[in-house]
Design a protein around this motif. Sequence first.
Motif, PDB file in Angstrom:
ATOM      1  N   SER A  30      33.180   2.643   6.525  1.00  0.00           N
ATOM      2  CA  SER A  30      33.082   3.650   5.471  1.00  0.00           C
ATOM      3  C   SER A  30      34.376   4.453   5.368  1.00  0.00           C
ATOM      4  CB  SER A  30      31.911   4.607   5.740  1.00  0.00           C
ATOM      5  OG  SER A  30      32.205   5.437   6.850  1.00  0.00           O
ATOM      6  N   ALA A  31      34.629   4.980   4.188  1.00  0.00           N
ATOM      7  CA  ALA A  31      35.763   5.861   3.937  1.00  0.00           C
ATOM      8  C   ALA A  31      35.343   6.859   2.877  1.00  0.00           C
ATOM      9  CB  ALA A  31      36.973   5.067   3.458  1.00  0.00           C
ATOM     10  N   TYR A 153      23.275   4.228  -0.347  1.00  0.00           N
ATOM     11  CA  TYR A 153      22.620   3.528  -1.454  1.00  0.00           C
ATOM     12  C   TYR A 153      23.337   2.219  -1.688  1.00  0.00           C
ATOM     13  CZ  TYR A 153      20.858   2.325  -6.055  1.00  0.00           C
ATOM     14  OH  TYR A 153      20.286   1.664  -7.112  1.00  0.00           O
ATOM     15  N   LYS A 154      22.629   1.099  -1.543  1.00  0.00           N
ATOM     16  CA  LYS A 154      23.218  -0.238  -1.672  1.00  0.00           C
ATOM     17  C   LYS A 154      23.484  -0.570  -3.131  1.00  0.00           C
ATOM     18  CE  LYS A 154      21.500  -4.785  -1.038  1.00  0.00           C
ATOM     19  NZ  LYS A 154      20.569  -5.653  -0.347  1.00  0.00           N
ATOM     20  N   VAL A 155      24.747  -0.838  -3.470  1.00  0.00           N
ATOM     21  CA  VAL A 155      25.157  -1.229  -4.817  1.00  0.00           C
ATOM     22  C   VAL A 155      25.144  -2.757  -4.935  1.00  0.00           C
ATOM     23  CG1 VAL A 155      27.036  -1.154  -6.486  1.00  0.00           C
ATOM     24  CG2 VAL A 155      26.557   0.834  -5.061  1.00  0.00           C
ATOM     25  N   SER A 156      25.619  -3.426  -3.885  1.00  0.00           N
ATOM     26  CA  SER A 156      25.614  -4.884  -3.824  1.00  0.00           C
ATOM     27  C   SER A 156      25.483  -5.278  -2.359  1.00  0.00           C
ATOM     28  CB  SER A 156      26.895  -5.465  -4.430  1.00  0.00           C
ATOM     29  OG  SER A 156      27.996  -5.202  -3.584  1.00  0.00           O
ATOM     30  N   LYS A 157      25.497  -6.563  -2.090  1.00  0.00           N
ATOM     31  CA  LYS A 157      25.364  -7.021  -0.708  1.00  0.00           C
ATOM     32  C   LYS A 157      26.467  -6.460   0.174  1.00  0.00           C
ATOM     33  CE  LYS A 157      25.215 -11.150   2.167  1.00  0.00           C
ATOM     34  NZ  LYS A 157      25.247 -12.592   2.240  1.00  0.00           N
ATOM     35  N   HIS A 158      27.664  -6.263  -0.379  1.00  0.00           N
ATOM     36  CA  HIS A 158      28.812  -5.866   0.425  1.00  0.00           C
ATOM     37  C   HIS A 158      29.286  -4.430   0.203  1.00  0.00           C
ATOM     38  CE1 HIS A 158      29.209  -9.915   1.913  1.00  0.00           C
ATOM     39  NE2 HIS A 158      29.193 -10.375   0.683  1.00  0.00           N
ATOM     40  N   VAL A 159      28.656  -3.686  -0.705  1.00  0.00           N
ATOM     41  CA  VAL A 159      29.108  -2.323  -1.006  1.00  0.00           C
ATOM     42  C   VAL A 159      27.909  -1.386  -1.103  1.00  0.00           C
ATOM     43  CG1 VAL A 159      30.338  -0.863  -2.648  1.00  0.00           C
ATOM     44  CG2 VAL A 159      31.125  -3.191  -2.262  1.00  0.00           C
ATOM     45  N   ALA A 160      28.062  -0.210  -0.499  1.00  0.00           N
ATOM     46  CA  ALA A 160      27.065   0.855  -0.620  1.00  0.00           C
ATOM     47  C   ALA A 160      27.798   2.170  -0.855  1.00  0.00           C
ATOM     48  CB  ALA A 160      26.199   0.942   0.641  1.00  0.00           C
ATOM     49  N   THR A 187      30.132  14.669   4.313  1.00  0.00           N
ATOM     50  CA  THR A 187      30.970  13.536   3.931  1.00  0.00           C
ATOM     51  C   THR A 187      30.305  12.753   2.820  1.00  0.00           C
ATOM     52  OG1 THR A 187      31.806  13.375   6.191  1.00  0.00           O
ATOM     53  CG2 THR A 187      32.123  11.454   4.787  1.00  0.00           C
ATOM     54  N   PHE A 188      31.116  12.296   1.859  1.00  0.00           N
ATOM     55  CA  PHE A 188      30.662  11.470   0.734  1.00  0.00           C
ATOM     56  C   PHE A 188      31.665  10.336   0.592  1.00  0.00           C
ATOM     57  CE2 PHE A 188      30.027  15.974   0.091  1.00  0.00           C
ATOM     58  CZ  PHE A 188      28.673  16.077  -0.116  1.00  0.00           C
ATOM     59  N   GLY A 189      31.191   9.119   0.298  1.00  0.00           N
ATOM     60  CA  GLY A 189      32.166   8.037   0.166  1.00  0.00           C
ATOM     61  C   GLY A 189      31.543   6.701  -0.137  1.00  0.00           C
ATOM     62  N   VAL A 190      32.255   5.656   0.308  1.00  0.00           N
ATOM     63  CA  VAL A 190      31.850   4.279   0.046  1.00  0.00           C
ATOM     64  C   VAL A 190      31.759   3.535   1.375  1.00  0.00           C
ATOM     65  CG1 VAL A 190      34.219   3.499  -0.338  1.00  0.00           C
ATOM     66  CG2 VAL A 190      32.342   2.249  -1.377  1.00  0.00           C
ATOM     67  N   VAL A 191      30.838   2.573   1.443  1.00  0.00           N
ATOM     68  CA  VAL A 191      30.633   1.795   2.670  1.00  0.00           C
ATOM     69  C   VAL A 191      30.818   0.314   2.324  1.00  0.00           C
ATOM     70  CG1 VAL A 191      29.030   1.217   4.514  1.00  0.00           C
ATOM     71  CG2 VAL A 191      28.941   3.483   3.474  1.00  0.00           C
ATOM     72  N   PHE A 192      31.658  -0.366   3.078  1.00  0.00           N
ATOM     73  CA  PHE A 192      31.876  -1.795   2.907  1.00  0.00           C
ATOM     74  C   PHE A 192      31.129  -2.512   4.028  1.00  0.00           C
ATOM     75  CE2 PHE A 192      35.537   0.413   1.173  1.00  0.00           C
ATOM     76  CZ  PHE A 192      35.522  -0.078  -0.123  1.00  0.00           C
ATOM     77  N   ARG A 193      30.291  -3.471   3.644  1.00  0.00           N
ATOM     78  CA  ARG A 193      29.402  -4.133   4.593  1.00  0.00           C
ATOM     79  C   ARG A 193      29.752  -5.612   4.700  1.00  0.00           C
ATOM     80  NH1 ARG A 193      23.747  -2.148   2.139  1.00  0.00           N
ATOM     81  NH2 ARG A 193      22.992  -3.149   4.016  1.00  0.00           N
TER      82      ARG A 193
END
Length: 196
Positions: A30-31, A153-160, A187-193
Amino acid sequence: MRKMVWLSGLILALAMPALAQDETPRVEASAGYSYVRVNVNTGTGSQGFNGNGGSGSVAFNMNRWFGVVADFGGYTHSETITVGGTPVTGTATAYSYLFGPKIASRGHEKWTPFVQALFGGVHGSASGVSGGVSLGSTSENVFGMAIGGGLDYKVSKHVAIRVIQGEYLMTKFTDGVNNRQNNVRLTFGVVFRSGG
């Protein structure tokens, strides 16, 4: 025999969405933006200021619900006050490096709530400038701890999207009172899975 193949195909087709919902990413990086409300003991009460910056973390998930996290952040605050008619600018920075367990609830298709307890250190520094002349600086490495949780919150298989992460952030900087600051970090941001 034909009915058996049909039935097997139907069961497999119905099971696939359930298996897809069960996928747990092995790694989540995450960042994002971080806000820290710093509370400093003054002996006659507490004085607070706001720190802004960013943080990033890497979580390694051992199974559906348990993982370990490495979290790194950087925050800064700058303020100018007038002392005896002369403007004085003070700047404070802090860098956190925290590690610990994370427990996530993955029973929902889109939402992943989690809690975590992180322990490690914080490096802080402060400096002052007046009229272009340095008034000195100081720095210190201390124990730090962050306990809290968040919601992805999951946006796609690889991004939340990390909708929110809120934590009690305790630091042990020398303050001449009890050497303990009870702070809040959001903290608020994006998560790469990946993996799973």
